[in-house]
Design an enzyme around this catalytic site. Structure first.
Site, PDB file in Angstrom:
ATOM      1  N   LYS A 279       8.931  -0.064  10.198  1.00 15.80           N
ATOM      2  CA  LYS A 279       8.606   0.062  11.613  1.00 15.80           C
ATOM      3  C   LYS A 279       9.774   0.667  12.384  1.00 15.80           C
ATOM      4  CE  LYS A 279       5.752  -4.142  11.982  1.00 15.80           C
ATOM      5  NZ  LYS A 279       4.521  -3.552  12.527  1.00 15.80           N
ATOM      6  N   ARG A 353      -3.675  -7.672   6.424  1.00 17.58           N
ATOM      7  CA  ARG A 353      -5.020  -7.706   5.837  1.00 17.58           C
ATOM      8  C   ARG A 353      -4.979  -8.016   4.342  1.00 17.58           C
ATOM      9  NH1 ARG A 353      -5.994  -1.765   7.965  1.00 17.58           N
ATOM     10  NH2 ARG A 353      -4.644  -2.715   9.539  1.00 17.58           N
TER      11      ARG A 353
END
Length: 508
Positions: A279, A353
């Site tokens: 990130k 997820r």
């Protein structure tokens, strides 16, 4: 870890001088023609003089206003606080959430004061409940990592609600529920607020066990060896880049007379660097909150247990730390989720997820009446719905009930669709499915991915399921407002408890 002092809630009626406090709070509304002093216990003369002075004092009645004045003789308090409740109309009942926020805002801003009396309009038991909940959530602070408390103010210790219903027998359980809801929300906040140096998979599992002590719940922890033995490839894959090994925590509340059975699955990424798909550094510190979903489902089940509700509720906490290292998963790796389905990892920053897939499959194997997963899953949620509104997707029977529960609980939730045209974008050339797909509508694409792992019930039909994306609402990066403090918010705990209460009411 997670050592909050709970505010003492009570209801009083009659002469305030017989039950004095440090501060008396009365409400001010935004009327069509200016500020309006709401129903209050002051003498007619004092109330009239005060009402005439509102505009001169700079008050509008807007939410979050809290103006302090010297106390009046009849107030039984050294300080009089005028608290804004927002827009009001003559003869119209003030909404519960407006009362909840006004009470929470006043109590939050009165930190440093020991005892507060709230004299907000309470025409019925529901209004008293709202005021009590707001007060319970407003009385909060997170200071355990401070070396000194110099300059810090302790939260309000006791709140008395002035109401004509003080003698009503229905009030005792209402106040007890408000206290437990406040406790669950604040425990969630404190877990989210923990720095990643202190909260990582092992210590998160320990915190779950500690919070569950004394309650009729069973806590089971999978360490890295058991995760590997049982085939939880999603949690293992995400966690293998960190020196802090992942965990799966199962928290079961199973009363003998349960009339419903639900499973709650929570994303517990204790820190998310994005892994190899790193990130940007700006704002990365906020990624300590990427475990909020797991904190929510944990404290929801504990609240259900404390409330003694006749529901079998199981929380699955899918916990890992997503770090880049020589052992981290790579883009293009393939992992095998619990149950056997394979996933091609195209982006290691779409890790939530992957751990959730393990948890959803495990939850499905116990055939619950419904599965609800909660996760800080996508930045797309913030783009679509902003910082305060969670997105809910899944089976209409579950999402509709969650929306209705959220409306009653005073939380912002909005149903979103699951367009079938998004599924082909998740196709993989080498595995059963890829972990990323269509960028536009990314919140919904992530939910479409999760739906692939929801199992079937004993009749061969897909188990009713919903996914709640709390990426924005779970962490407040702005100024405090209402009963909401900075950083961890505890969002969605109240909605889930209310959802279960509604479910039980339908099965009664």
């Amino acid at each position: 870890m997670v050592k909050n002092t709970e505010v003492k809630l009570s209801a009083v009626a009659g002469d305030l001088k017989k039950s004095p406090s440090d501060a008396l709070v009365v409400g001010v509304g935004q009327g069509a023609d200016g500020p309006v002093l709401l129903e209050n216990p002051l003498t007619a003369k004092s109330a009239e003089a005060l009402a005439e002075s509102l505009a001169a004092l700079g008050l509008t009645g807007a939410a979050d206003q809290a103006h302090r004045l010297p106390g009046l003789p009849e107030a039984g308090a050294a300080v009089l606080v005028l608290a804004g409740v927002g827009k009001v109309s003559p003869g119209t009942r003030i909404p519960d959430e407006a009362l909840r926020r006004a009470a929470g805002s006043a109590v939050r801003q009165l930190a440093g004061v020991s005892t507060v009396t709230l004299a907000l309009p309470t025409p019925d038991v529901a209004a008293v409940a709202a005021v009590a909940e707001g007060a319970a959530m407003g009385a909060y602070s997170f200071t355990e990592h401070r070396s000194t408390k110099d300059g810090l103010k302790d939260p309000v210790k006791a709140v008395r609600i002035l109401t004509d219903l003080a003698a009503d027998k229905a009030l005792k359980p209402v106040l007890e529920r408000a206290s437990l809801i406040g406790k669950a929300v604040k425990a969630t906040r404190s877990l989210v607020n923990q720095p990643p140096s202190h909260l990582y998979p092992e210590t998160f599992a320990d915190a779950a066990k500690e919070l569950a002590k004394g309650l009729p719940v069973k806590v089971t922890v999978w360490d890295e060896k058991r995760l590997e033995k049982d085939g939880f490839g999603g949690i293992l894959g995400v966690g293998k880049g960190s020196s802090r090994q992942p965990r799966l925590v199962k928290v079961e509340y199973a009363p003998a007379k349960a009339t419903a059975k639900i499973a709650l699955v929570g994303k517990g990424i204790t820190f998310d660097t994005g892994g190899i798909s790193l990130k940007p550094h700006l704002g990365m510190g906020e990624m300590k909150s990427d475990m909020a979903g797991a904190a929510v489902v944990l404290n929801t089940v504990l609240a259900l247990a404390e409330l003694g509700l006749p529901v079998k509720a199981t929380a699955w906490l899918c916990i890992a730390e997503n770090m880049p290292s020589g052992s981290a998963q790579r883009p293009a790796d393939v992992m095998t989720i619990f149950g056997g389905k394979t996933v091609e990892v195209l982006n290691t920053d779409a890790e939530g997820r992957l751990v959730m897939a393990d948890g959803i499959v495990a939850a499905s194997q116990e055939y619950p009446d419904a599965i609800i997963d909660v996760a800080t899953l996508t930045g797309a949620q913030l783009i679509a719905l902003g910082d305060r509104t969670a997105g809910v997707m899944g089976a209409d029977s579950v999402t509709g009930a969650i929306k209705a529960a959220a409306d009653r609980a005073g939380e912002l939730v909005w149903p979103m669709p699951l367009p079938e045209e998004l599924r082909p974008s998740l196709d993989s050339q080498v595995a059963d499915i890829a972990n990323i797909g269509e960028r536009h509508g990314g919140m919904m694409t992530a939910a479409v991915f999760l739906r692939e792992f929801v199992g079937k019930d004993r009749n061969g039909e897909q188990i009713p399921w919903a996914h709640i994306d709390i990426a924005g609402p779970s962490f407040n990066t702005g100024s405090p407002y209402g009963y909401t403090h900075k950083q961890g918010t505890g969002s969605t705990v109240r909605t889930l408890v209310t959802y279960v209460e509604d479910l039980l009411a339908k099965t009664a």
